[in-house]
Design an enzyme around this catalytic site. Structure first.
Site, mmCIF file in Angstrom:
data_model
loop_
_atom_site.group_PDB
_atom_site.id
_atom_site.type_symbol
_atom_site.label_atom_id
_atom_site.label_comp_id
_atom_site.label_asym_id
_atom_site.label_seq_id
_atom_site.Cartn_x
_atom_site.Cartn_y
_atom_site.Cartn_z
ATOM 1 C CG ASP A 1 -16.043 3.450 -11.077
ATOM 2 O OD1 ASP A 1 -16.842 2.677 -10.500
ATOM 3 O OD2 ASP A 1 -15.269 4.205 -10.469
ATOM 4 C CG ASP B 1 -14.451 2.792 -4.247
ATOM 5 O OD1 ASP B 1 -13.773 2.276 -5.153
ATOM 6 O OD2 ASP B 1 -15.459 3.485 -4.466
#
Length: 707
Positions: free
Chosen positions: A444, A509
């Site tokens: 990430d 997301d």
């Protein structure tokens, strides 16, 4: 004298004049065919395209070369921006030294003796057109490079642009632009590929669609700051120019040093957007990192447990996942250091004794014992001020001395171009992968670069991007059995350079299926479905608050690398059976979903239609989704071009678990009939097939089987 080089593939041709210093692309489009005297044909083409001199301009027409030159009379954006001390050597003009053409690649070397610079340009034609340039400082003093970009021409009739915008949880939103005049600029200074301004555009004649019109697509394959501009000059010529966006002073070339641009990647189709984007997909499938094994269905723990890493709960989640047919279990944020929430712990990449007193092995053994792979989340480029790493080494943060840094998500960027910081992170990640049975890493990156200065005080994003590539490359070499995913707050790092290093990108997301219909459609114009992470989230979306049926969420997630991000321990028996059936359906058609050609269809904005065809057109699966309410309760017939026109296809409804009926009192006859309906590919392309009436936020799937 012109030195004409042809690069030819089955569906596209590039003709280049190698005599103009930086070479000039004279033609990029449909193949020109083979004449009896190709040399004469090329001479004739140059003559046919010769531009007249007109009043009020220079006495020569400057070419739109790969690196256009202000000093040659080019009035658009020059390809080189830089200078020596006192502002000298700011407008170079290159002369060709040599060129070589080997198979489908042209390399041209040029020099500017006065400026003390050399330029090497590479043009390659494969599944995509790939263009890059390298500049070298031949002088005895440093050269400050403010920018080196490469340029490809577009025809003057390409008067409409398709670009993409977005934000966190709403990536790849399409924008149509009527391009009558002037420049359209896409710039990114966020330090990662960007949710807001992805480096991708398409151009074509006004009204081009998924299956009609000549289409050109251009992408900057780079994971840091970028610029991409489409410009129409006053004389009518059009071009697209792209490359890395450099901050002032970010790249300074000492004598003998070089700088190479990112690849500018281009695609062309004579028949619309969908075939054009297959070029991007085929290129991605050729990269060394691209997976060659079936993509495991996964469960990610984030929306199931967030930071609550209770071992018994995680074991139960893993057992539930295995019962559903899941093949990979990914432990998300919260397993390391003091990371009990998102305000601390980043940088401390060791297993938390507080949460895992016996380490990760008990959980990993449980997961692997169930027949699943184990994956883990990391964010190596970041550091929280509240961490042991930052307290010990605040000088490792990518900030600017003398200024209070602006936090993002209560974190800073770690300067991986700092040798000691790099070694620290590399050592801990290497140990994590060496000491545990980990098959997958979700990598990430959750904060933009802001006033990001490196160890020397100069802008540090360029060096940071290269360091990230190096870290991934070295970890992959040391642990070749481990797969990597690129995640940057979702889809903030989706580009073809990162795809050379990862097997998967996290598309967004946002797992809201309504938002995902548009997000995934946009992403599919750049990346193939097997690398595009698509998850079935909980009934009520974490990011939007919308509640949607399992059938709609499943129909949306099936067309990518399928995952589940939902507390599946809380499912009812009916939900569990339905989700198990969805996983089974995905596995049944996984070879088609992940090995076929992605197809998209033009519809009114209330609908979204897409699918996948087998490469040999023997089969297909198509999704028709109703996004919002429309003027009519009955959608129009859906036409399906791109199949074998002469072949016959059986079209059948592919039912989804918990699928609901729409407002129609009946369904189309073909859906009610056992065995569906048999139509030719020509019929499907011309009159199509009638979808059922659907409620908003629902979808129907149907399969195509060639007889």
């Amino acid at each position: 004298m012109s030195k004409i080089v042809r690069l030819v593939r089955e569906q596209v041709e590039v003709v280049v004049d190698a005599s103009t210093g930086a070479p000039t692309i004279l033609h990029w489009g449909a193949p020109l065919g083979e004449g009896s005297d190709m040399h004469a044909d090329m001479v004739a083409m140059v003559s046919a395209l010769d531009r007249p001199l007109v009043h009020g301009t220079f006495d020569a027409v400057a070419p739109v070369s790969v690196v256009p030159e202000h000093g040659s009379g080019f009035t658009g954006r020059p390809g080189v921006a830089g200078r020596r001390g006192g502002g000298r050597a700011w407008s170079p003009r290159f002369t060709t030294v040599s060129h070589s053409a080997v198979e489908h690649r042209l390399t041209v070397d040029a020099v500017d003796e006065a400026a003390g610079l050399a330029l090497t340009t590479s043009i390659a034609l494969g599944d995509v057109l790939t263009v890059s340039s390298t500049i070298e400082n031949l002088g005895d003093r440093r050269y400050s490079l403010d920018g080196l970009t490469v340029t490809v021409p577009l025809p003057e009739f390409a008067d409409e642009l398709l670009t993409f915008s977005g934000r966190w949880a709403r990536e790849f939103q399409p924008d149509r632009i009527d391009w009558r005049h002037g420049a359209h600029l896409i710039e990114n200074r966020r330090g990662r590929t960007s949710h807001e301004d992805p480096p991708l555009l398409f151009a074509g004649p006004r009204g081009f669609g998924e299956w009609q019109g000549e289409v050109w697509g251009v992408h900057v394959a780079w994971s840091g700051n970028h610029q991409l501009v489409a410009d129409r000059l006053a004389d009518g010529r059009r071009y697209v120019q792209g490359g890395e966006l450099l901050h002032s002073g970010e790249v300074v070339l000492e004598p003998g040093e070089t700088y190479t641009t990112p690849d500018l990647v281009g695609v062309f189709s004579a028949s619309g957007l969908t075939p054009a984007t297959w070029g991007f997909h085929r290129a991605a499938r050729s990269y060394r990192a691209h997976p060659d094994t079936p993509r495991p269905v996964l469960v990610n723990t984030w929306e199931a447990v967030y930071f609550d890493h209770d071992l018994d709960t995680l074991r139960s989640l893993a057992s539930s996942a295995a019962d559903l047919g899941v093949e990979r279990f990914v432990l998300d944020d919260g397993w390391f250091g003091s990371r009990r929430n998102d305000s601390r712990g980043l940088g401390d990449w060791w297993v938390s004794e507080e949460v895992y007193p016996d380490g990760l092995r008990p959980l990993i053994d449980h997961v692997v014992g169930l027949g699943m792979e184990f994956g883990i989340w990391v964010e190596p480029e970041m550091v929280n001020p509240d961490s042991e790493l930052h307290r010990a080494h605040p000088e490792w943060a990518l900030v600017t001395d003398g200024y209070e840094p602006v936090l993002g998500r209560r974190q800073l960027v770690l300067d991986l171009a700092h040798p000691d910081a790099y070694d620290h992170i590399h050592r801990h990640l290497d140990a994590l992968l060496r000491d545990h049975d980990i098959s997958y890493v979700k990598w990430d990156m959750n904060r933009d670069h802001l006033q990001a200065s490196g160890i020397d005080g100069a802008a540090g994003t360029h060096a940071q991007t290269l360091a990230v590539y190096r870290l991934l490359d070295e970890l992959r070499t040391a642990h070749p059995e481990v797969e990597f995913e690129s995640c940057a707050s979702g889809g903030g790092r989706v580009d073809h350079e990162i795809l050379r290093r990862v097997e998967r990108v996290w598309t967004s997301d946002c797992n809201d299926a309504l938002e995902r219909q548009t997000i995934q459609r946009g992403a599919s114009m750049l990346v193939p479905p097997e690398v595009m992470g698509c998850h079935i989230g909980p009934p009520t979306s974490h990011t939007t608050g919308r509640t949607q049926t399992l059938a709609f969420r499943a129909a949306t997630a099936l067309f990518g690398h399928l995952g589940i991000e939902w507390n599946i321990t809380s499912l009812s028996d009916d939900e569990r059976a339905a989700l198990r059936a969805v996983v089974s359906l995905h596995k049944e058609y996984r070879g088609l979903f992940h090995g076929g050609d992605s197809v998209r269809f033009d519809t009114a904005s209330e609908y979204c239609a897409h699918g996948v065809y087998a490469p040999d057109r023997s089969a297909g699966i198509v999704s028709f989704a109703q996004l919002t309410s429309a003027a009519s309760l009955t959608p129009p017939p859906l036409r399906l071009p791109g199949l074998d026109l002469a072949a016959s296809y059986r079209v059948e409804h592919l039912g989804l678990p918990m699928e609901t009926r729409g407002p129609g009192r009946t369904r189309p006859h073909w859906m009610a009939e056992p065995g569906g309906v048999v139509l030719t590919g020509r019929q499907l392309a011309i009159h199509g097939i009638q979808p059922p009436s659907l409620h908003p936020e629902s979808a129907v799937l149907f399969s195509l089987t060639r007889l």
